[in-house]
Design a protein around this motif. Structure first.
Motif, PDB file in Angstrom:
ATOM      1  N   THR A 152       0.843  -1.198   0.000  1.00  0.00           N
ATOM      2  CA  THR A 152       0.000   0.000   0.000  1.00  0.00           C
ATOM      3  C   THR A 152       0.881   1.251   0.000  1.00  0.00           C
ATOM      4  OG1 THR A 152      -0.078   0.140   2.401  1.00  0.00           O
ATOM      5  CG2 THR A 152      -1.810  -1.174   1.329  1.00  0.00           C
ATOM      6  N   TRP A 153       0.323   2.314  -0.510  1.00  0.00           N
ATOM      7  CA  TRP A 153       1.023   3.601  -0.516  1.00  0.00           C
ATOM      8  C   TRP A 153       1.338   4.021   0.919  1.00  0.00           C
ATOM      9  CZ3 TRP A 153       3.774   7.027  -3.006  1.00  0.00           C
ATOM     10  CH2 TRP A 153       3.845   8.338  -2.522  1.00  0.00           C
ATOM     11  N   GLU A 154       0.372   3.791   1.795  1.00  0.00           N
ATOM     12  CA  GLU A 154       0.545   4.175   3.194  1.00  0.00           C
ATOM     13  C   GLU A 154       1.790   3.506   3.814  1.00  0.00           C
ATOM     14  OE1 GLU A 154      -2.884   3.229   5.497  1.00  0.00           O
ATOM     15  OE2 GLU A 154      -2.276   4.537   7.135  1.00  0.00           O
ATOM     16  N   ASP A 155       1.905   2.206   3.568  1.00  0.00           N
ATOM     17  CA  ASP A 155       3.068   1.486   4.123  1.00  0.00           C
ATOM     18  C   ASP A 155       4.362   1.803   3.382  1.00  0.00           C
ATOM     19  OD1 ASP A 155       1.395   0.236   5.864  1.00  0.00           O
ATOM     20  OD2 ASP A 155       1.321  -1.670   4.771  1.00  0.00           O
ATOM     21  N   GLY A 156       4.213   2.119   2.109  1.00  0.00           N
ATOM     22  CA  GLY A 156       5.413   2.170   1.274  1.00  0.00           C
ATOM     23  C   GLY A 156       6.083   3.515   1.158  1.00  0.00           C
ATOM     24  N   GLN A 157       5.357   4.588   1.435  1.00  0.00           N
ATOM     25  CA  GLN A 157       5.940   5.892   1.117  1.00  0.00           C
ATOM     26  C   GLN A 157       7.233   6.168   1.877  1.00  0.00           C
ATOM     27  OE1 GLN A 157       3.370   9.224   2.315  1.00  0.00           O
ATOM     28  NE2 GLN A 157       1.892   7.717   2.972  1.00  0.00           N
ATOM     29  N   SER A 158       7.351   5.576   3.065  1.00  0.00           N
ATOM     30  CA  SER A 158       8.580   5.801   3.837  1.00  0.00           C
ATOM     31  C   SER A 158       9.788   5.099   3.192  1.00  0.00           C
ATOM     32  CB  SER A 158       8.396   5.287   5.265  1.00  0.00           C
ATOM     33  OG  SER A 158       8.154   3.898   5.208  1.00  0.00           O
ATOM     34  N   GLN A 159       9.514   4.102   2.337  1.00  0.00           N
ATOM     35  CA  GLN A 159      10.597   3.382   1.637  1.00  0.00           C
ATOM     36  C   GLN A 159      11.226   4.232   0.539  1.00  0.00           C
ATOM     37  OE1 GLN A 159      11.224   0.012   2.263  1.00  0.00           O
ATOM     38  NE2 GLN A 159       9.679   0.152   3.864  1.00  0.00           N
ATOM     39  N   LEU A 160      10.491   5.294   0.159  1.00  0.00           N
ATOM     40  CA  LEU A 160      10.900   6.004  -1.048  1.00  0.00           C
ATOM     41  C   LEU A 160      12.081   6.922  -0.809  1.00  0.00           C
ATOM     42  CD1 LEU A 160       7.528   7.032  -2.705  1.00  0.00           C
ATOM     43  CD2 LEU A 160       9.296   5.544  -3.661  1.00  0.00           C
ATOM     44  N   ASN A 161      13.056   6.752  -1.643  1.00  0.00           N
ATOM     45  CA  ASN A 161      14.174   7.663  -1.698  1.00  0.00           C
ATOM     46  C   ASN A 161      13.631   9.034  -2.171  1.00  0.00           C
ATOM     47  OD1 ASN A 161      16.399   9.012  -2.753  1.00  0.00           O
ATOM     48  ND2 ASN A 161      17.445   7.051  -3.156  1.00  0.00           N
ATOM     49  N   LYS A 162      13.952  10.103  -1.472  1.00  0.00           N
ATOM     50  CA  LYS A 162      13.373  11.431  -1.756  1.00  0.00           C
ATOM     51  C   LYS A 162      13.570  11.875  -3.212  1.00  0.00           C
ATOM     52  CE  LYS A 162      11.899  12.896   2.408  1.00  0.00           C
ATOM     53  NZ  LYS A 162      11.756  11.483   2.850  1.00  0.00           N
ATOM     54  N   SER A 163      14.672  11.421  -3.803  1.00  0.00           N
ATOM     55  CA  SER A 163      14.966  11.907  -5.156  1.00  0.00           C
ATOM     56  C   SER A 163      14.150  11.188  -6.243  1.00  0.00           C
ATOM     57  CB  SER A 163      16.458  11.738  -5.442  1.00  0.00           C
ATOM     58  OG  SER A 163      16.758  10.361  -5.386  1.00  0.00           O
ATOM     59  N   ILE A 164      13.444  10.122  -5.877  1.00  0.00           N
ATOM     60  CA  ILE A 164      12.707   9.381  -6.912  1.00  0.00           C
ATOM     61  C   ILE A 164      11.426  10.095  -7.278  1.00  0.00           C
ATOM     62  CG2 ILE A 164      11.535   7.221  -7.519  1.00  0.00           C
ATOM     63  CD1 ILE A 164      13.079   5.760  -5.626  1.00  0.00           C
ATOM     64  N   GLN A 165      11.215  10.185  -8.579  1.00  0.00           N
ATOM     65  CA  GLN A 165       9.954  10.736  -9.042  1.00  0.00           C
ATOM     66  C   GLN A 165       8.917   9.606  -9.058  1.00  0.00           C
ATOM     67  OE1 GLN A 165       9.973  12.141 -13.152  1.00  0.00           O
ATOM     68  NE2 GLN A 165       7.805  11.537 -13.097  1.00  0.00           N
ATOM     69  N   VAL A 166       7.720   9.873  -8.563  1.00  0.00           N
ATOM     70  CA  VAL A 166       6.679   8.839  -8.527  1.00  0.00           C
ATOM     71  C   VAL A 166       5.723   9.061  -9.696  1.00  0.00           C
ATOM     72  CG1 VAL A 166       4.806   7.843  -7.163  1.00  0.00           C
ATOM     73  CG2 VAL A 166       6.839   8.753  -6.012  1.00  0.00           C
ATOM     74  N   ASP A 167       5.544   8.030 -10.538  1.00  0.00           N
ATOM     75  CA  ASP A 167       4.529   8.114 -11.600  1.00  0.00           C
ATOM     76  C   ASP A 167       3.199   7.769 -10.950  1.00  0.00           C
ATOM     77  OD1 ASP A 167       6.690   8.492 -13.230  1.00  0.00           O
ATOM     78  OD2 ASP A 167       6.479   6.613 -14.346  1.00  0.00           O
ATOM     79  N   HIS A 168       2.307   8.730 -10.858  1.00  0.00           N
ATOM     80  CA  HIS A 168       1.040   8.518 -10.143  1.00  0.00           C
ATOM     81  C   HIS A 168      -0.113   8.389 -11.141  1.00  0.00           C
ATOM     82  CE1 HIS A 168      -1.898   9.900  -6.749  1.00  0.00           C
ATOM     83  NE2 HIS A 168      -2.004   8.632  -7.052  1.00  0.00           N
TER      84      HIS A 168
END
Ligand code: GUN
Ligand code: ZN
Length: 439
Positions: free
Chosen positions: A51-67
């Motif tokens: 889920t986005w809720e669980d996963g957003q903390s995994q994201l490296n700040k520099s990554i662009q997210v295709d939404h």
């Protein structure tokens, strides 16, 4: 060639099937639907999914997210039987299999002696697959080795996982399209050495069908398979009643059509037989015992008037099955349209094809038929990141219908019934966006 994406992050609505199953009734338990999900890929593989809720903390700040807030993201579609040289001849009028081959197919395939011509059509073909959300296919080329080079070169530009091979055919075809038992062996061997397991390419030993190979050629094909056990075997089987009668005349010493291939060592877990519309009981048993797979090609079976494939029987007999477009006897590159016809083929036999079963055949079930379910077919961690972004409301009529969808299963079924390449918003291969629809 596009570079391997370091990391890609996709947010949206995801749907996949978590595990392969032994019965159709078990599929709904394996459906994974995440309304607001996140998928992260690295070096072409899935490294995080949830889920986005669980996963957003995994994201490296520099990554662009295709939404993709509105769309549905599913594993790339898998086409288990298609002919790239027949792209230009879809809709050839009026004949059934054997006449259709002589009248339309062979003259078309002769052109592929010319590498430039083969390059041009291979390029078009690969783009058409991607435009339809198909990320892996098992492909017939022509008898010409250069047609195989053309296809793998085109696929490599996108790092697509394709399985393909040179047609082997040493009788009952025009001279310009025939090889010999020996040259087919030597040419196929050279192509295996050149392409098999190079990048994401895989090779398939490809005798066209029993009537166009002498026993000597089938024997050489079997020899090749014994020398390279991890390459595929790809051919046609029991498509048309006249074809079956002809095989029985040509190979009277064998028990039936499938037994010809079995006798020469061409059945097995990486063998895929297109059609199998009219298999006899002992042939179903042989398919099961050898763990061979079927490519079910509904648009082709209807177009050529070949017959109605009994999909239910694959569950009863525990035979692996995938979905094939069989272009150019098939009439659409799109697996959505192929499922639309697959449903009707079952209706005509008094059987039902549910939306989730249909979805399984186009994704994880297809991967299993190709012996690639450990690498493809869903969003499990470590799998190759091939997926499709679908717009369920590509037309006003689809919008009307989708707004009334009762649940995700109903929405999916309406998509299969009405959908086509207009519904494919974007296609990702090995973590890279390789196609995006221009509005
Ligand atoms: N059987 C042998 N060759 C072919 C082919 O090109 N298409 C189909 N549908 N069946 C075949
Ligand atoms: Zn075919």
């Amino acid at each position: 060639m596009s570079s391997v994406a370091q990391q890609t992050a996709i947010r949206g609505r995801f749907l996949d099937i978590q595990n392969t199953v032994l019965q159709a009734s078990q599929i709904s338990d394996q459906v994974r639907y995440i309304e607001d999900g996140l998928l992260i890929t690295e070096q072409g593989k899935i490294i995080w999914f949830g889920t986005w809720e669980d996963g957003q903390s995994q994201l490296n700040k520099s990554i662009q997210v295709d939404h993709y807030p509105e769309q549905l993201i599913v594993p790339g579609f898998i086409d288990t039987h298609i002919h790239f040289p027949q792209t230009e001849m879809i809709g050839a009028y009026g004949e059934q299999l054997l006449e259709w081959l002589n009248t339309y197919t062979f003259p078309t395939e002769i052109q592929f002696a010319n590498k430039e011509y083969a390059d041009q059509i291979a390029y078009f073909f690969v783009n058409e697959l991607l435009k339809n959300g198909t990320t892996t296919a098992l492909v017939f080329c022509t008898v010409h080795p250069q047609s195989v080079d053309a296809l793998f070169e085109a696929a490599e530009r996108h790092q697509m996982r394709l399985i393909a091979g040179k047609v082997m055919m040493d009788r009952h075809a025009p001279d310009a399209l025939t090889d010999t038992a020996e040259s087919a062996y030597q040419d196929s061997k050279a192509l295996i050495e050149k392409w098999h397991a190079k990048g994401r390419n895989l090779y398939a030993i490809t005798p066209r069908f029993a009537p166009t190979s002498t026993p000597e050629q089938l024997e050489r094909a079997g020899q090749l398979k014994a020398e390279y056990p991890d390459v595929y075997v790809h051919t046609h089987l029991s498509e048309n009643k006249n074809e079956i009668a002809w095989v029985k005349e040509l190979f009277p010493e064998q028990k039936g059509y499938l037994d010809v291939y079995h006798h020469f060592g061409l059945t097995g877990e990486r063998s895929v037989f297109a059609h199998c519309v009219h298999l006899e009981e002992h042939e179903w048993q042989c398919m099961h015992d050898t763990d061979s797979a079927i490519a079910f090609c509904p648009t082709s079976n209807l177009f050529l008037g070949s017959g109605l494939f009994p999909l239910k029987k694959t569950w009863e007999k525990q035979v692996k099955v995938g979905l094939g477009t069989d272009i150019g006897a098939g009439t659409s590159f799109c697996q959505l349209q192929t499922l639309n016809e697959a449903y009707k083929v079952q209706q005509l036999q008094g059987d039902k094809l549910s939306a989730f079963e249909a979805f399984y055949h186009a994704t994880l079930g297809g991967a299993k038929a190709l012996h690639l379910d450990d690498q493809l077919g869903n969003f499990n961690l470590g799998k190759e990141a091939d997926f499709v972004v679908l717009n369920l409301k590509a037309t006003a009529l689809q919008q009307l219908r989708q707004e009334r969808a009762k649940n995700i299963e109903d929405a999916l079924f309406a998509l299969f019934t009405m959908g086509d390449d207009r519904n494919v918003q974007a296609t990702y291969v090995y973590g890279n966006k390789v196609y995006e629809q221009k509005n």
